[in-house]
Scaffold this motif. Structure first.
Motif, PDB file in Angstrom:
ATOM      1  N   ILE A 373      29.303 -17.195  17.865  1.00 50.91           N
ATOM      2  CA  ILE A 373      29.106 -16.901  16.441  1.00 50.91           C
ATOM      3  C   ILE A 373      29.725 -18.062  15.675  1.00 50.91           C
ATOM      4  O   ILE A 373      30.871 -18.443  15.939  1.00 50.91           O
ATOM      5  N   GLU A 374      28.963 -18.634  14.754  1.00 50.75           N
ATOM      6  CA  GLU A 374      29.482 -19.687  13.875  1.00 50.75           C
ATOM      7  C   GLU A 374      29.746 -19.071  12.504  1.00 50.75           C
ATOM      8  O   GLU A 374      28.880 -18.374  11.964  1.00 50.75           O
ATOM      9  N   PHE A 375      30.925 -19.340  11.944  1.00 49.56           N
ATOM     10  CA  PHE A 375      31.221 -18.784  10.619  1.00 49.56           C
ATOM     11  C   PHE A 375      30.702 -19.649   9.474  1.00 49.56           C
ATOM     12  O   PHE A 375      30.625 -19.183   8.354  1.00 49.56           O
ATOM     13  N   LEU A 400      33.100  -7.157  16.976  1.00 47.78           N
ATOM     14  CA  LEU A 400      34.174  -8.146  16.984  1.00 47.78           C
ATOM     15  C   LEU A 400      34.719  -8.229  15.569  1.00 47.78           C
ATOM     16  O   LEU A 400      33.952  -8.359  14.610  1.00 47.78           O
ATOM     17  N   MET A 401      36.038  -8.134  15.447  1.00 35.93           N
ATOM     18  CA  MET A 401      36.679  -8.124  14.128  1.00 35.93           C
ATOM     19  C   MET A 401      37.654  -9.282  14.017  1.00 35.93           C
ATOM     20  O   MET A 401      38.376  -9.581  14.964  1.00 35.93           O
ATOM     21  N   THR A 402      37.692  -9.885  12.851  1.00 35.07           N
ATOM     22  CA  THR A 402      38.720 -10.903  12.588  1.00 35.07           C
ATOM     23  C   THR A 402      38.774 -11.192  11.092  1.00 35.07           C
ATOM     24  O   THR A 402      37.862 -10.828  10.334  1.00 35.07           O
ATOM     25  N   TYR A 403      39.834 -11.850  10.663  1.00 32.91           N
ATOM     26  CA  TYR A 403      39.898 -12.400   9.306  1.00 32.91           C
ATOM     27  C   TYR A 403      39.295 -13.797   9.333  1.00 32.91           C
ATOM     28  O   TYR A 403      39.519 -14.561  10.267  1.00 32.91           O
ATOM     29  N   VAL A 415      35.764  -9.576   8.697  1.00 36.49           N
ATOM     30  CA  VAL A 415      34.374  -9.472   9.128  1.00 36.49           C
ATOM     31  C   VAL A 415      34.253  -8.585  10.360  1.00 36.49           C
ATOM     32  O   VAL A 415      35.130  -8.547  11.216  1.00 36.49           O
ATOM     33  N   ILE A 416      33.158  -7.844  10.391  1.00 32.28           N
ATOM     34  CA  ILE A 416      32.802  -7.010  11.541  1.00 32.28           C
ATOM     35  C   ILE A 416      31.472  -7.549  12.062  1.00 32.28           C
ATOM     36  O   ILE A 416      30.467  -7.514  11.347  1.00 32.28           O
ATOM     37  N   MET A 417      31.506  -8.117  13.289  1.00 30.09           N
ATOM     38  CA  MET A 417      30.327  -8.761  13.857  1.00 30.09           C
ATOM     39  C   MET A 417      29.772  -7.892  14.992  1.00 30.09           C
ATOM     40  O   MET A 417      30.490  -7.088  15.584  1.00 30.09           O
ATOM     41  N   ASP A 418      28.523  -8.111  15.323  1.00 26.96           N
ATOM     42  CA  ASP A 418      27.896  -7.390  16.439  1.00 26.96           C
ATOM     43  C   ASP A 418      28.181  -8.169  17.729  1.00 26.96           C
ATOM     44  O   ASP A 418      27.668  -9.275  17.920  1.00 26.96           O
ATOM     45  N   ASN A 424      25.143 -14.409  13.745  1.00 27.18           N
ATOM     46  CA  ASN A 424      26.070 -15.094  12.839  1.00 27.18           C
ATOM     47  C   ASN A 424      26.346 -14.300  11.561  1.00 27.18           C
ATOM     48  O   ASN A 424      27.345 -14.543  10.885  1.00 27.18           O
ATOM     49  N   THR A 425      25.441 -13.408  11.185  1.00 27.45           N
ATOM     50  CA  THR A 425      25.621 -12.632   9.961  1.00 27.45           C
ATOM     51  C   THR A 425      26.441 -11.384  10.273  1.00 27.45           C
ATOM     52  O   THR A 425      26.064 -10.594  11.144  1.00 27.45           O
ATOM     53  N   PRO A 426      27.560 -11.196   9.571  1.00 29.99           N
ATOM     54  CA  PRO A 426      28.375 -10.002   9.851  1.00 29.99           C
ATOM     55  C   PRO A 426      27.624  -8.716   9.523  1.00 29.99           C
ATOM     56  O   PRO A 426      26.802  -8.679   8.611  1.00 29.99           O
TER      57      PRO A 426
END
Ligand SMILES: [Fe+2]
Length: 450
Positions: A373-375, A400-403, A415-418, A424-426
């Motif tokens: 995943i690219e932010f 996947l969660m992170t600040y 962000v909460i990612m799949d 790439n889109t949360p």
């Protein structure tokens, strides 16, 4: 961006700048949709010096940043200093020997976990600090008087037994203690373990039946301690070894295996496979040889211990720099297929931070594939924590969660990612004030601690 004074240490520049205000924000803007099955808190700690400066990235005061999710909503964001002796009396010096050996003098700046109904803020030289569900500090714990020394920031919760497997290391003998805490939170076993010297043991490994200690050549140095410097350095004469012990074993039952010199802050995971024990780790070629700011690039490696022949094979999995490895909590100590790491992608030819993108790498250890995943430009993520779906159909069925910090706005988001699609889109992005770079955190379901 705020002006940076020329003498500001590198680790306190950019998004390393500490924040000074403790906030509680209940009106949060969300882009996307928060999965309604998520009921709990994501809490992460980091080093945020109250005085505004610190001599080393690891010395700042622990500040936790948390987000409470329930019924598809973000109920609040909070940030709080852990109320350690350093907050009550800012003149206390972390390198003062009497402070180092006072087990209540934790910085609580390294990791946060939930176990046996409690939320613990951890640092590796001292007792854990218990915090409440609103991130207020309750105080240090010694497990009812049973804990006699330090407690690692990286204990492991066995998904099968619910036990918390841990250790503590010390510059004074005994250099290492193994600690086993029951699922209900009692410290039920303490074993002194013989290691080669006062090694800095940041983390360790667990499998279904064993623990594996990493006795590596970053060791306590008394001369440096006396001079007031970070008292740990690389030692070319110190053998690197892995020590395998049954989870309820003793010092005499540890089998040591020699490996090539290296340093590992963080394993990804380990497991037993027949006569072998497999360990995936973020490996550094060395650590702190020239100075305590000497951090070479870490990469994913696999160690395979053959417990019959005594041989350890060491295989580099990837040459891309990455750290902060994690797996699903449900596979800790068991065979994992997927692991996640934090990385950066260089999007440009200069050092402009807006030309760098934070990334989450996902390693598929069965297929050997790596996805990411690219932010996006100027957006840096932290350690990614995997949270399973309510009824996961696969190991990577979850989030996947992170600040994420955005250099262009000088603000952060949660962000909460799949994790399955690595889109790439949360799924959801919660807008927050700036959250400085930090270390580790956990998703703590409401069922574990509330
Ligand atoms: Fe760590």
């Amino acid at each position: 961006m705020a002006a940076v004074l020329e003498d500001t240490p590198t680790h306190l520049q950019g998004n390393g700048r500490p924040v000074t205000e403790e906030k509680t924000i209940s009106e949060l803007k969300v882009v996307g949709s928060i999965p309604s099955e998520l009921d709990g808190r994501y809490v992460r700690t980091g080093a945020n010096p109250l005085s505004g400066t610190s001599a080393h990235p690891f010395f700042g005061d622990g500040m936790v940043h948390g987000v409470r999710l329930r019924d598809g909503k973000a109920e609040w964001y909070r940030n709080r200093y852990i109320q350690t002796p350093f907050i009550k009396n800012p003149s206390v010096d972390i390198l003062d020997p009497s402070v180092m050996m006072d087990m209540k003098s934790s910085k609580a700046n390294t990791h946060v976990i939930g176990h046996a109904g409690k939320i613990l803020a951890l640092e590796e030289g001292h007792f854990p600090y218990v915090i409440d569900g609103d991130l207020g500090t309750i105080g240090p714990t010694d497990f009812g008087g049973a804990l006699k020394g330090s407690f690692t920031a990286h204990p492991k919760i066995c998904p099968v037994t619910g036990e918390l497997l841990a250790f503590g290391y010390s510059p004074l003998e005994p250099y290492l203690r193994y600690l086993r805490i029951s699922a209900s939170g009692e410290l039920v076993q303490t074993e002194n373990i013989t290691v080669g010297g006062p090694t800095m043991m940041h983390d360790f490994n667990v499998t279904r039946n064993h623990v594996i200690f990493m006795d590596l050549p970053a060791v306590f140095n008394l001369e440096l301690a006396m001079s007031g410097d970070m008292p740990i350095r690389w030692d070319d004469d110190y053998p690197a070894r892995l020590g395998v012990m049954p989870r309820d074993g003793t010092d005499e039952q540890v089998t040591w295996y020699d490996i090539n010199p290296c340093y590992v802050f963080h394993p990804m995971n380990s497991y037993e496979d027949g006569d072998t024990i497999v360990l995936d780790v973020a490996r550094f070629s060395h650590m702190w040889r020239e100075s305590a700011m000497d951090f070479p690039s870490p990469e994913l490696w696999r160690w395979t211990i053959n417990t019959v022949t005594g041989n350890v094979s060491e295989e580099q999995i990837d040459d891309r720099g990455a750290e902060f490895p994690r797996v699903a909590d449900s596979v800790i100590g068991l065979k994992h297929r997927y692991g996640y790491m934090m990385a950066m992608s260089d999007l440009g030819a200069d050092d402009d931070p807006t030309n760098t993108s934070g990334a989450i790498l996902k390693y598929d250890r069965d297929s050997g594939k790596r996805t990411e995943i690219e932010f996006g430009p100027g957006r840096m993520g932290g350690e990614a924590v995997f949270v399973p779906s309510a009824n996961p159909a696969a190991e990577d069925d979850g989030y996947l969660m992170t600040y994420v910090y955005d250099a262009s706005t000088d603000k952060s988001s949660f962000v909460i990612m799949d994790a399955a699609t690595m889109d790439n889109t949360p799924l959801a992005s919660i807008e927050l004030p700036r959250i400085p770079n930090g270390f580790h955190g956990s998703w703590i379901p409401a069922s574990v601690a509330n």
